[in-house]
Scaffold this motif. Structure first.
Motif, PDB file in Angstrom:
ATOM      1  N   ARG A 123      31.740  33.850  51.730  1.00 22.47           N
ATOM      2  CA  ARG A 123      31.857  32.389  51.568  1.00 22.47           C
ATOM      3  C   ARG A 123      30.631  31.821  50.865  1.00 22.47           C
ATOM      4  N   GLY A 124      29.459  32.258  51.261  1.00 20.19           N
ATOM      5  CA  GLY A 124      28.245  31.781  50.612  1.00 20.19           C
ATOM      6  C   GLY A 124      28.152  32.226  49.171  1.00 20.19           C
ATOM      7  N   PHE A 125      28.599  33.444  48.921  1.00 19.92           N
ATOM      8  CA  PHE A 125      28.590  33.964  47.555  1.00 19.92           C
ATOM      9  C   PHE A 125      29.449  33.098  46.649  1.00 19.92           C
ATOM     10  N   LEU A 126      30.667  32.777  47.079  1.00 22.49           N
ATOM     11  CA  LEU A 126      31.581  31.994  46.253  1.00 22.49           C
ATOM     12  C   LEU A 126      31.186  30.521  46.186  1.00 22.49           C
ATOM     13  N   ALA A 127      30.510  30.019  47.238  1.00 22.69           N
ATOM     14  CA  ALA A 127      30.097  28.609  47.252  1.00 22.69           C
ATOM     15  C   ALA A 127      29.109  28.306  46.133  1.00 22.69           C
ATOM     16  N   ARG A 128      28.401  29.307  45.634  1.00 18.55           N
ATOM     17  CA  ARG A 128      27.447  29.100  44.535  1.00 18.55           C
ATOM     18  C   ARG A 128      28.110  28.539  43.293  1.00 18.55           C
ATOM     19  N   PHE A 129      29.412  28.793  43.147  1.00 17.94           N
ATOM     20  CA  PHE A 129      30.100  28.442  41.905  1.00 17.94           C
ATOM     21  C   PHE A 129      30.926  27.162  42.016  1.00 17.94           C
ATOM     22  N   ALA A 130      30.837  26.497  43.163  1.00 15.79           N
ATOM     23  CA  ALA A 130      31.568  25.233  43.327  1.00 15.79           C
ATOM     24  C   ALA A 130      31.090  24.231  42.280  1.00 15.79           C
ATOM     25  N   GLY A 131      32.023  23.581  41.615  1.00 22.08           N
ATOM     26  CA  GLY A 131      31.682  22.608  40.586  1.00 22.08           C
ATOM     27  C   GLY A 131      31.486  23.201  39.209  1.00 22.08           C
ATOM     28  N   ARG A 132      31.421  24.519  39.123  1.00 17.47           N
ATOM     29  CA  ARG A 132      31.314  25.161  37.816  1.00 17.47           C
ATOM     30  C   ARG A 132      32.702  25.273  37.198  1.00 17.47           C
ATOM     31  N   PRO A 133      32.807  25.246  35.857  1.00 15.08           N
ATOM     32  CA  PRO A 133      34.138  25.368  35.244  1.00 15.08           C
ATOM     33  C   PRO A 133      34.785  26.720  35.504  1.00 15.08           C
ATOM     34  N   GLY A 134      33.968  27.744  35.667  1.00 13.88           N
ATOM     35  CA  GLY A 134      34.526  29.064  35.919  1.00 13.88           C
ATOM     36  C   GLY A 134      33.445  30.087  36.143  1.00 13.88           C
ATOM     37  N   VAL A 135      33.881  31.272  36.578  1.00 10.63           N
ATOM     38  CA  VAL A 135      32.947  32.372  36.798  1.00 10.63           C
ATOM     39  C   VAL A 135      33.631  33.687  36.425  1.00 10.63           C
ATOM     40  N   ILE A 136      32.870  34.568  35.816  1.00 10.93           N
ATOM     41  CA  ILE A 136      33.333  35.914  35.493  1.00 10.93           C
ATOM     42  C   ILE A 136      32.751  36.859  36.532  1.00 10.93           C
ATOM     43  N   LEU A 137      33.627  37.504  37.300  1.00  9.66           N
ATOM     44  CA  LEU A 137      33.195  38.476  38.303  1.00  9.66           C
ATOM     45  C   LEU A 137      33.509  39.867  37.757  1.00  9.66           C
ATOM     46  N   ASP A 138      32.461  40.577  37.377  1.00 11.74           N
ATOM     47  CA  ASP A 138      32.600  41.868  36.719  1.00 11.74           C
ATOM     48  C   ASP A 138      32.617  43.003  37.739  1.00 11.74           C
ATOM     49  N   GLU A 139      33.518  43.982  37.552  1.00  9.34           N
ATOM     50  CA  GLU A 139      33.707  45.117  38.460  1.00  9.34           C
ATOM     51  C   GLU A 139      33.960  44.637  39.889  1.00  9.34           C
ATOM     52  N   VAL A 140      34.869  43.672  40.002  1.00  9.70           N
ATOM     53  CA  VAL A 140      35.120  43.001  41.279  1.00  9.70           C
ATOM     54  C   VAL A 140      35.795  43.915  42.292  1.00  9.70           C
ATOM     55  N   GLN A 141      36.387  45.019  41.846  1.00  9.90           N
ATOM     56  CA  GLN A 141      37.036  45.925  42.801  1.00  9.90           C
ATOM     57  C   GLN A 141      36.022  46.549  43.763  1.00  9.90           C
ATOM     58  N   ARG A 142      34.721  46.425  43.466  1.00 13.60           N
ATOM     59  CA  ARG A 142      33.697  46.982  44.347  1.00 13.60           C
ATOM     60  C   ARG A 142      33.454  46.132  45.580  1.00 13.60           C
ATOM     61  N   THR A 143      34.036  44.932  45.610  1.00 15.78           N
ATOM     62  CA  THR A 143      33.918  44.066  46.796  1.00 15.78           C
ATOM     63  C   THR A 143      35.323  43.665  47.232  1.00 15.78           C
ATOM     64  N   PRO A 144      36.083  44.569  47.838  1.00 14.81           N
ATOM     65  CA  PRO A 144      37.504  44.322  48.120  1.00 14.81           C
ATOM     66  C   PRO A 144      37.765  43.145  49.054  1.00 14.81           C
ATOM     67  N   ASP A 145      36.852  42.853  49.984  1.00 15.66           N
ATOM     68  CA  ASP A 145      37.084  41.754  50.927  1.00 15.66           C
ATOM     69  C   ASP A 145      37.016  40.388  50.246  1.00 15.66           C
ATOM     70  N   LEU A 146      36.421  40.341  49.061  1.00 17.36           N
ATOM     71  CA  LEU A 146      36.259  39.059  48.369  1.00 17.36           C
ATOM     72  C   LEU A 146      37.600  38.455  47.973  1.00 17.36           C
ATOM     73  N   PHE A 147      38.607  39.296  47.765  1.00 19.95           N
ATOM     74  CA  PHE A 147      39.911  38.805  47.308  1.00 19.95           C
ATOM     75  C   PHE A 147      40.557  37.870  48.329  1.00 19.95           C
ATOM     76  N   SER A 148      40.404  38.166  49.610  1.00 18.84           N
ATOM     77  CA  SER A 148      41.002  37.317  50.646  1.00 18.84           C
ATOM     78  C   SER A 148      40.374  35.933  50.654  1.00 18.84           C
ATOM     79  N   TYR A 149      39.088  35.844  50.390  1.00 21.49           N
ATOM     80  CA  TYR A 149      38.417  34.543  50.356  1.00 21.49           C
ATOM     81  C   TYR A 149      38.784  33.776  49.083  1.00 21.49           C
ATOM     82  N   LEU A 150      38.994  34.507  47.985  1.00 23.68           N
ATOM     83  CA  LEU A 150      39.432  33.849  46.750  1.00 23.68           C
ATOM     84  C   LEU A 150      40.803  33.211  46.928  1.00 23.68           C
ATOM     85  N   GLN A 151      41.648  33.836  47.719  1.00 24.92           N
ATOM     86  CA  GLN A 151      43.010  33.331  47.930  1.00 24.92           C
ATOM     87  C   GLN A 151      42.996  31.896  48.426  1.00 24.92           C
ATOM     88  N   GLY A 152      42.105  31.586  49.361  1.00 24.69           N
ATOM     89  CA  GLY A 152      42.048  30.229  49.900  1.00 24.69           C
ATOM     90  C   GLY A 152      41.406  29.235  48.961  1.00 24.69           C
TER      91      GLY A 152
END
Length: 401
Positions: free
Chosen positions: A65-94
């Motif tokens: 949650r803290g990791f993704l909160a950094r990008f609030a208000g930004r137009p977008g973010v590129i997450l490279d090699e995101v398969q290395r953090t599998p739990d992140l997908f569930s938080y992105l869903q919300g």
């Protein structure tokens, strides 16, 4: 030092268009195909984070949650090699369901893991695109060929170099952008990426056995996949061959081309043809040391066929489409190298590396047209010009993308 060349990728147009409709775009493809460069070029205002970086990966894993909160208000973010953090997908869903939320470009080289996570948590929310190596059109700075363009005579253009040089160098962007020794770079690529990534997924402990398997696959590029024979040569079981080939396919290193039948069930049960997606990688695995070594090599024709099939595949992949490509073979021995099936339009293609087009090179196409009279026919060859002969389009090897 001369700065590396930059290439405009044909997929960029489709990538930008989809970003206006989807909050999440998954960009997959083999390592070093240029996914990160494409994403950063298409979205220069987006934040960029590589999850290969240990600190960023630990942050995303321990406090998503803290990791993704950094990008609030930004137009977008590129997450490279995101398969290395599998739990992140569930938080992105919300997050992505909220109105006006940040857009996410997810890139990854381990396509199987990335696709699996997206299907589990982001189905219906994410668009999926695949990037292959550079096409000859991209290297030459030409406008991308459309599927409809395959049915027409190619416009006049200059050859971008010698066939054997293209076969030897392959399509990885760095080998065209920088003055790097080809074999030295591909040696590092195989050791650093192919063996690490693929063996990591498969849990293969014997690096030597897997290396021999890769070389055997390279020796079969453009040919029918016989898993039993391949397993016997590699010293592994039929089931192991199927599993290893499946992972190579999902990693973007090989493509399986199915046979074409009116009966769709037969497409599934008949053996496909296997192609490495990069001829330079195939040459390296085969121990070919220079373009000159290719001139009389027994596999030159199959490598040439691989080059052309991959170029035509990029015509569709670079528009975000699943390539409707097949081959044809019947019990009488009639074969056609490639069929482009657009539903109401069917194009039969033969691929010959010779620079001189003889009448017998068209005989297989003529036999096929006798049983599929509504199809169009085309011969791709090593010739330098495009023209029509016996009602068939003769297309030069460098005008297929």
């Amino acid at each position: 030092m001369t700065p590396p060349k930059e290439f405009k990728r044909a997929l960029e147009t489709r990538l930008r268009a989809l970003s206006r409709s989807f909050r999440v775009i998954s960009l997959t493809g083999p390592r070093q195909a240029g996914k990160t460069t494409l994403a950063r070029r298409a979205f220069p205002r987006f934040a960029y984070v590589s999850l290969e970086d240990i600190d960023e990966r630990e942050f995303a894993t321990q406090d998503p949650r803290g990791f993704l909160a950094r990008f609030a208000g930004r137009p977008g973010v590129i997450l490279d090699e995101v398969q290395r953090t599998p739990d992140l997908f569930s938080y992105l869903q919300g997050i992505v369901d909220a109105p006006g939320s940040t857009r996410y470009i997810l890139t990854g080289s381990q396509q199987f893991q990335l696709s699996e996570r997206i299907s589990q948590t982001l189905a219906g929310r994410a668009a999926v695109l695949r990037l292959m190596g550079l096409s000859m059109g991209e290297v030459g700075g030409r406008r991308a060929l459309t599927p409809a363009g395959l049915f027409r005579e190619a416009p006049k253009m200059q050859a971008p170099g010698e066939i054997d040089e293209w076969l030897f160098r392959g399509s990885f962007p760095r080998l065209h952008a920088e003055n790097i020794p080809v074999r030295a770079w591909l040696n590092g690529y195989v050791r650093t990426y192919v063996e690490r990534d693929v063996r990591e997924i498969l849990g293969v402990g014997d690096a030597g056995a897997f290396g021999r398997f890769l070389a055997l696959v390279a020796g079969r590029t453009g040919q029918l996949l016989n898993a039993s024979a391949l397993g016997a040569d590699a010293g592994v079981s039929h089931a192991t061959v199927q599993r290893w080939v499946s992972v190579l396919e999902t990693s973007g290193l090989v493509v399986l081309l199915p046979p074409h039948h009116a009966n769709h069930r037969k497409r599934i049960v008949k053996a496909p043809r296997i192609y490495l997606t990069d001829t330079g990688l195939a040459c390296f695995l085969l121990g070919i040391r220079s373009p000159e070594d290719l001139r009389n090599h027994p596999l030159r024709g199959h490598l040439f066929k691989t080059l052309v099939v991959m170029e035509i595949m990029k015509v569709f992949v670079n528009q975000g489409e699943t390539p409707p490509l097949f081959f044809f073979r019947d019990r009488t021995g009639l074969e056609v190298d490639l069929l482009v099936d657009l539903g109401k339009r069917l194009l039969a293609m033969e691929i010959k590396s010779s620079t001189t087009v003889r009448e017998d090179a068209l005989s297989g196409l003529k036999r096929y047209l006798a049983v599929a009279s509504s199809a169009r026919a085309s011969l791709v060859s090593g010739c330098p010009d495009s023209y029509v002969r016996s009602g068939m389009i003769v297309r030069p090897w460098f005008a297929c993308s």
